[in-house]
Design a protein around this motif. Structure first.
Motif, short mmCIF file in Angstrom:
data_model
loop_
_atom_site.label_atom_id
_atom_site.label_comp_id
_atom_site.label_asym_id
_atom_site.label_seq_id
_atom_site.Cartn_x
_atom_site.Cartn_y
_atom_site.Cartn_z
N ASP A 185 0.78 -1.06 -0.33
CA ASP A 185 0.35 -0.25 0.29
C ASP A 185 0.94 1.36 0.14
O ASP A 185 1.34 1.44 1.18
CB ASP A 185 -1.11 -0.19 1.38
CG ASP A 185 -2.38 0.98 0.96
OD1 ASP A 185 -2.04 2.22 -0.57
OD2 ASP A 185 -2.97 0.99 1.58
N ASP B 48 4.35 2.84 0.27
CA ASP B 48 5.46 1.99 0.28
C ASP B 48 5.05 1.71 1.55
O ASP B 48 6.24 0.86 2.29
CB ASP B 48 6.09 3.04 1.13
CG ASP B 48 7.00 4.29 -0.33
OD1 ASP B 48 7.01 3.67 -1.05
OD2 ASP B 48 6.93 5.25 -0.56
N GLU B 49 3.93 1.01 2.04
CA GLU B 49 3.86 0.48 3.03
C GLU B 49 3.63 -1.68 3.04
O GLU B 49 3.07 -0.90 1.68
CB GLU B 49 2.95 0.80 3.66
CG GLU B 49 2.64 0.20 4.66
CD GLU B 49 1.06 0.38 6.22
OE1 GLU B 49 0.56 -0.70 7.02
OE2 GLU B 49 0.80 1.23 6.01
N THR C 28 3.21 -5.37 4.06
CA THR C 28 3.29 -6.16 5.22
C THR C 28 3.47 -7.31 4.84
O THR C 28 2.88 -7.89 3.55
CB THR C 28 1.23 -5.91 5.14
OG1 THR C 28 1.05 -4.17 6.04
CG2 THR C 28 0.92 -6.75 6.49
#
Length: 394
Positions: A76, A78-79, A81
């Motif tokens: 999402d 630069d994130e 998971t």
């Protein structure tokens, strides 16, 4: 005497003859052994890693099959998971035809370097070629409309038989090296230049780029793509020694694939950690050769760039590729507009394309949407598919 005879008759009626009893015992033991060694439908195996909510969403999307181990990433912006079971973001998998996105990037990079042009013909790379095959352009191969056959033609009955046998004993069906790929062009029959998924074409494209650069394909991948992006867990294997194996769709062990000279079509091994770097760099246009992902023409119900497919549905546009070898399946896709993406690597020959639903759901579109399309069996013979380093456009 009569009493004795009556007693024997009664005993015979009360228990089966010895040979029947032995047969029943043998059948029971055989059934027990078969039950013990036959894989049963089951969920992913091993200890959970990473984000449990993402894993629950992934399991819901993929459903119940003969799964083994999986690693996934949701992007999402630069994130990133990560999640998995029996694997994590640093676990190595065969990525199958996602390799083609690397080969396509090398093509775009070679154009930027002035080594080739989009319309460079195979006859310019290998001047000994003549006839129709010499007129095939590199761009037509990259866009899966070259007229080259889906698989490398057999060089003889020996290669054909070994390829067919490999499907039954679950081993790598690719025996030839880069020289064999080039040599096969002299006898290949070129069809009409219309959309047709070709693993052979991408093997030729990768070897053509290696020839003009004066390097091996594996060296090109390392020097021009993975090292600049810091992808230390991504490589083209030159031997099966020490490589992890996967499993067939029914749960039987399948040997690792290195694909020999067909490596540019599907041999790369990587991790969700490294592919998250790849996905974001391609999405953002910062990867070497990122322009390969730009849609350029229609391909069946999709659009195609150089290797990359783009599918529009439910208000979301997903750029993607999947992959499959004898014992692995993979999916990588992203929505350029929202910046969201998904990567799934799994060591069984069961499709994970349904993971595209996680991108679509995240963008507010129909969560039932997937990009799954099957253009060829992923487990056919090496001559008629890629046995497949890929088939579901893999």
């Amino acid at each position: 005497m009569t009493v004795t005879d009556d007693h024997r008759t009664s005993a015979a009626v009360g228990r089966p003859p010895r040979r029947v009893l032995i047969a029943v015992i043998a059948a029971t033991v055989t059934a027990a052994v078969l039950a013990a060694i036959t894989p049963w439908p089951r969920g992913f195996q091993g200890a959970p890693t990473g984000d449990p909510e993402l894993m629950a969403e992934l399991e819901d999307a993929l459903g119940s099959r003969h799964w083994q181990h999986v690693a996934a990433a949701h992007i999402d912006g630069d994130e990133v998971t990560f999640t998995g079971t029996g694997a994590d973001e640093h676990t190595e998998f065969e990525i199958g035809s996602i390799t083609k996105t690397f080969t396509a990037a090398l093509f775009a990079e070679a154009i930027d370097r002035g080594e080739v042009e989009a319309e460079t013909r195979l006859g310019e790379v290998w001047p000994d070629l003549d006839g129709k095959v010499a007129e095939v352009t590199l761009e037509s191969i990259a866009m899966q409309r070259s007229g080259l056959p889906p698989q490398k033609p057999w060089s003889g009955w020996g290669e054909g038989i070994s390829g067919i046998l490999a499907n039954y004993i679950h081993t790598d069906p690719y025996r030839g090296d880069a020289g064999d790929i080039v040599a096969s062009l002299s006898d290949v029959e070129v069809g009409e230049p219309e959309p047709e998924y070709s693993n052979y074409g991408f093997a030729v494209l990768g070897q053509a780029l290696a020839a003009v650069a004066g390097q091996d394909y594996s060296e090109l991948v390392r020097d021009r793509l993975t090292e600049p992006l810091g992808m230390k867990e991504t490589f083209v294997p030159d031997s099966a020694d020490g490589l992890s194996h996967g499993f067939t769709a029914s749960g039987l062990p399948a040997a690792p694939w290195t694909l020999g000279g067909s490596a540019p079509a599907g041999a790369i091994r990587s991790t969700t950690h490294d592919l998250s770097l790849w996905l974001r760099a391609v999405r953002d246009g910062t990867a070497p050769g990122a322009e390969a992902a730009k849609p350029r023409a229609d391909f069946e119900d999709d659009r195609i760039g150089w290797a990359w497919f783009t599918t529009a549905h439910g208000g979301s546009t997903i750029t993607w590729h999947n992959g499959g070898t004898g014992g692995f399946r993979s999916f990588l896709g992203f929505d350029r507009q929202t910046g969201k993406g998904v990567i799934v690597l799994n060591d069984s020959a069961n499709s994970v394309d349904a993971a595209a639903a996680l991108i679509v759901a995240a963008t507010g579109a129909d969560s039932g949407t997937t990009t799954e399309t099957e253009t060829a069996s992923e487990t056919g013979t090496a001559s008629g598919n890629e046995s497949s380093a890929e088939g579901e456009r893999s």
